[in-house]
Design a protein around this motif. Structure first.
Motif, short mmCIF file in Angstrom:
data_model
loop_
_atom_site.label_atom_id
_atom_site.label_comp_id
_atom_site.label_asym_id
_atom_site.label_seq_id
_atom_site.Cartn_x
_atom_site.Cartn_y
_atom_site.Cartn_z
N GLU A 75 0.84 -1.20 0.00
CA GLU A 75 0.00 0.00 0.00
C GLU A 75 0.88 1.25 0.00
O GLU A 75 0.57 2.23 -0.68
CB GLU A 75 -0.92 -0.01 1.22
CG GLU A 75 -2.02 -1.07 1.18
CD GLU A 75 -1.56 -2.46 1.64
OE1 GLU A 75 -0.36 -2.64 1.92
OE2 GLU A 75 -2.43 -3.36 1.68
N MET A 76 1.99 1.20 0.75
CA MET A 76 2.90 2.35 0.76
C MET A 76 3.46 2.57 -0.64
O MET A 76 3.54 3.70 -1.12
CB MET A 76 4.07 2.09 1.73
CG MET A 76 3.80 2.48 3.15
SD MET A 76 3.72 4.27 3.40
CE MET A 76 5.45 4.64 3.62
N ARG A 77 3.84 1.46 -1.27
CA ARG A 77 4.42 1.57 -2.61
C ARG A 77 3.40 2.17 -3.59
O ARG A 77 3.73 3.03 -4.40
CB ARG A 77 4.91 0.21 -3.09
CG ARG A 77 5.97 0.31 -4.16
CD ARG A 77 6.69 -1.02 -4.39
NE ARG A 77 7.13 -1.68 -3.18
CZ ARG A 77 6.70 -2.90 -2.77
NH1 ARG A 77 5.84 -3.58 -3.49
NH2 ARG A 77 7.17 -3.42 -1.65
N ALA A 78 2.17 1.69 -3.47
CA ALA A 78 1.13 2.20 -4.37
C ALA A 78 0.95 3.71 -4.19
O ALA A 78 0.80 4.46 -5.16
CB ALA A 78 -0.19 1.48 -4.11
N ALA A 138 -11.18 2.22 3.32
CA ALA A 138 -11.23 1.10 4.28
C ALA A 138 -12.16 1.50 5.40
O ALA A 138 -12.43 2.69 5.59
CB ALA A 138 -9.86 0.81 4.86
N LEU A 139 -12.61 0.50 6.13
CA LEU A 139 -13.43 0.80 7.30
C LEU A 139 -12.65 1.65 8.29
O LEU A 139 -11.43 1.74 8.21
CB LEU A 139 -13.80 -0.50 8.03
CG LEU A 139 -14.71 -1.48 7.32
CD1 LEU A 139 -14.94 -2.67 8.25
CD2 LEU A 139 -16.03 -0.81 6.99
N SER A 148 -9.01 10.20 1.41
CA SER A 148 -9.35 8.95 2.10
C SER A 148 -10.77 9.02 2.64
O SER A 148 -11.33 10.11 2.80
CB SER A 148 -8.40 8.73 3.27
OG SER A 148 -8.94 9.34 4.42
N GLY A 149 -11.32 7.85 2.91
CA GLY A 149 -12.64 7.82 3.51
C GLY A 149 -12.96 6.46 4.10
O GLY A 149 -12.56 5.43 3.55
N SER A 150 -13.68 6.48 5.23
CA SER A 150 -14.07 5.18 5.81
C SER A 150 -15.51 4.82 5.46
O SER A 150 -15.89 3.67 5.57
CB SER A 150 -13.86 5.16 7.32
OG SER A 150 -14.19 6.37 7.90
N ARG A 183 -7.02 0.12 -1.32
CA ARG A 183 -8.00 -0.40 -0.38
C ARG A 183 -7.28 -1.14 0.72
O ARG A 183 -6.64 -2.15 0.45
CB ARG A 183 -8.87 -1.44 -1.10
CG ARG A 183 -10.24 -0.96 -1.39
CD ARG A 183 -10.96 -2.01 -2.23
NE ARG A 183 -12.04 -1.35 -2.93
CZ ARG A 183 -13.25 -1.19 -2.41
NH1 ARG A 183 -13.55 -1.69 -1.24
NH2 ARG A 183 -14.16 -0.53 -3.09
N LEU A 184 -7.38 -0.64 1.93
CA LEU A 184 -6.71 -1.34 3.02
C LEU A 184 -7.49 -2.59 3.38
O LEU A 184 -8.70 -2.63 3.28
CB LEU A 184 -6.58 -0.42 4.23
CG LEU A 184 -5.64 0.75 4.00
CD1 LEU A 184 -5.49 1.56 5.26
CD2 LEU A 184 -4.28 0.24 3.56
N ARG A 185 -6.74 -3.61 3.79
CA ARG A 185 -7.37 -4.90 4.06
C ARG A 185 -7.26 -5.24 5.54
O ARG A 185 -6.50 -4.64 6.28
CB ARG A 185 -6.67 -5.97 3.22
CG ARG A 185 -5.18 -5.95 3.51
CD ARG A 185 -4.37 -6.87 2.64
NE ARG A 185 -2.98 -6.72 3.05
CZ ARG A 185 -2.45 -7.37 4.07
NH1 ARG A 185 -3.16 -8.22 4.77
NH2 ARG A 185 -1.19 -7.17 4.42
N ARG A 186 -8.02 -6.22 5.92
CA ARG A 186 -7.87 -6.76 7.28
C ARG A 186 -6.58 -7.57 7.33
O ARG A 186 -6.17 -8.14 6.33
CB ARG A 186 -9.01 -7.73 7.58
CG ARG A 186 -10.33 -7.07 7.82
CD ARG A 186 -11.34 -8.15 8.18
NE ARG A 186 -12.58 -7.53 8.60
CZ ARG A 186 -13.46 -6.98 7.78
NH1 ARG A 186 -13.23 -6.97 6.49
NH2 ARG A 186 -14.56 -6.44 8.25
#
Ligand SMILES: Nc1ncnc2c1ncn2[C@@H]1O[C@H](COP(=O)(O)OP(=O)(O)O)[C@@H](O)[C@H]1O
Ligand SMILES: [Mg+2]
Length: 367
Positions: A20-23, A38-39, A183-185, A212-215
């Protein structure tokens, strides 16, 4: 420190999220628009702040949650003022030039000596955000660089700045010195607001980098807890770790909250889960108190606490509450709203579930 309740700002405090950092870095280097979704508590602000701090570009960071408490344009103007002042305090070539260029923009007073700005929101001298953004672009390009404008929890600006998506589209199309990081949750609410998916929407058709952050997986969650506990030199039993991972569901913010609380002796897994659930219940109540359909939303949420629920069983729950049949279209609006807010999710099998275990506990116990 992994177990910290504040968003992380430095790489060394960030657990993983390498891809995600790289993206994000790629987006800053060559893109125009990046959207992080992400939530709640999955690490958006941490990723955003860390990438901005580690990245090479100057940036302005705005936190839209700070705008919510103060109604109308005033909250927005205050946050703009705070964000711009934080940026000009860096005294970088871009910020120095920006400050000079801001002179003469309506609704902004510039103090070159301090250096700082004050932003007006009154009807007559209301800040001209579009022109200020053009000046920011000019300052960045003049210094041979680009600048990231980061908007955390941007969906919170729907009421104060309904014009924002059109301004962002204008920046995307014409201001090449600006990279937008949003960003947005409340993922669905944010997408609707930005008009990403709707052919008539403001930002429709623009190329965007989406992160998109993941669990965390179960293994990663255990690893995160072990590392965090070893930093603070606490050694919970294996059973405690397993139980925590069970309840906190790979959501990094809840795991960090658990680790923080447990290592301070604030209780066992059950009581920390309960503290977490009370916080989530506040979130839910806040949403319900602002809604005209609170009673119906509550009926849906309560029904969903009993486990994965079908569309029609949830509709049945509202009808039982109302005592009359409900129009399917109207019911669907309510249900989709809960999905867009990130409270419920539709699983592959078509059933609706709470997006987060803590939230489910909150709804079951405190709603
Ligand atoms: N990659 C990470 N490594 C360690 N802790 C993290 C990470 N991401 C988030 N956290 C922690 O989780 C909590 C929530 O993070 P935050 O960035 O505020 O999430 P969000 O903005 O998605 O709500 C904070 O306590 C933060 O320190
Ligand atoms: Mg955040």
């Amino acid at each position: 420190m992994l177990f910290d309740l504040m968003p992380k700002r430095r790489r060394k405090d960030l657990y993983d999220f390498e891809d995600e950092m790289r993206a994000l870095m790629d987006a800053y280097a060559g893109g125009r628009l990046v959207v992080i979704t992400a939530l709640r508590r999955m690490g958006k602000t941490s990723l955003l702040l860390t990438s901005l701090n580690e990245g090479k570009l100057p940036y302005v960071f705005l936190d839209a949650r700070r705008v919510v408490g103060t109604p109308g344009v005033r909250g927005l103007a205050e946050e703009l003022e705070r964000g711009v002042n934080e940026f000009v305090a860096s005294r970088s070539p871009v910020s120095v030039r920006f400050l000079e260029l801001l002179r003469g923009v309506r609704g902004v007073d510039v103090d070159l000596a301090r250096p700082s700005v004050s932003v007006h929101w009154g009807r007559k001298d209301r800040v001209d955000v579009a022109t200020a953004l053009e000046r920011l672009d000019e300052a960045a390009r003049g210094a041979g660089t680009r600048i990231v404008v980061a908007l955390d929890e941007a969906q919170e600006l729907r009421a104060a700045a309904p014009w924002l998506p059109r301004l962002l589209a204008y920046a995307y199309d014409h201001l090449e010195g600006i990279v937008l990081a949003i960003s947005g949750s409340q993922v669905g609410v944010l997408r609707d607001f930005l008009g990403i998916d709707d052919p008539h929407g403001a930002l429709y058709g623009r190329f965007l980098h989406e992160v998109r952050l993941r669990r965390l997986s179960r293994e990663e969650a255990l690893d995160f807890l072990r590392r965090g506990f070893s930093e603070v030199e606490v050694t919970p039993s294996e059973g405690v770790l397993q139980e925590a991972v069970e309840h906190f569901d790979g959501i990094i913010g809840w795991l960090a909250y658990f680790g923080w609380s447990y290592s301070r002796g604030m209780g066992d897994v059950g009581s920390i889960l309960d503290m977490a659930a009370r916080q989530e219940a506040e979130e839910l109540r806040g949403f319900l108190s602002r809604s005209l359909a609170a009673r119906r939303y509550r009926a849906i949420l309560r029904a969903a606490t009993r486990g994965p629920a079908s569309w029609s069983s949830l509709k049945g729950a509202v009808e039982a509450e109302d005592g009359v049949e409900m129009d399917p279209h109207n019911f669907n609006e309510l249900l989709q709203r809960l999905v867009k807010m990130g409270f419920l999710e539709r699983e592959g099998n078509g059933l609706y579930v709470f997006a987060d275990r803590v939230l489910a506990t909150a709804a079951a116990k405190y709603l």
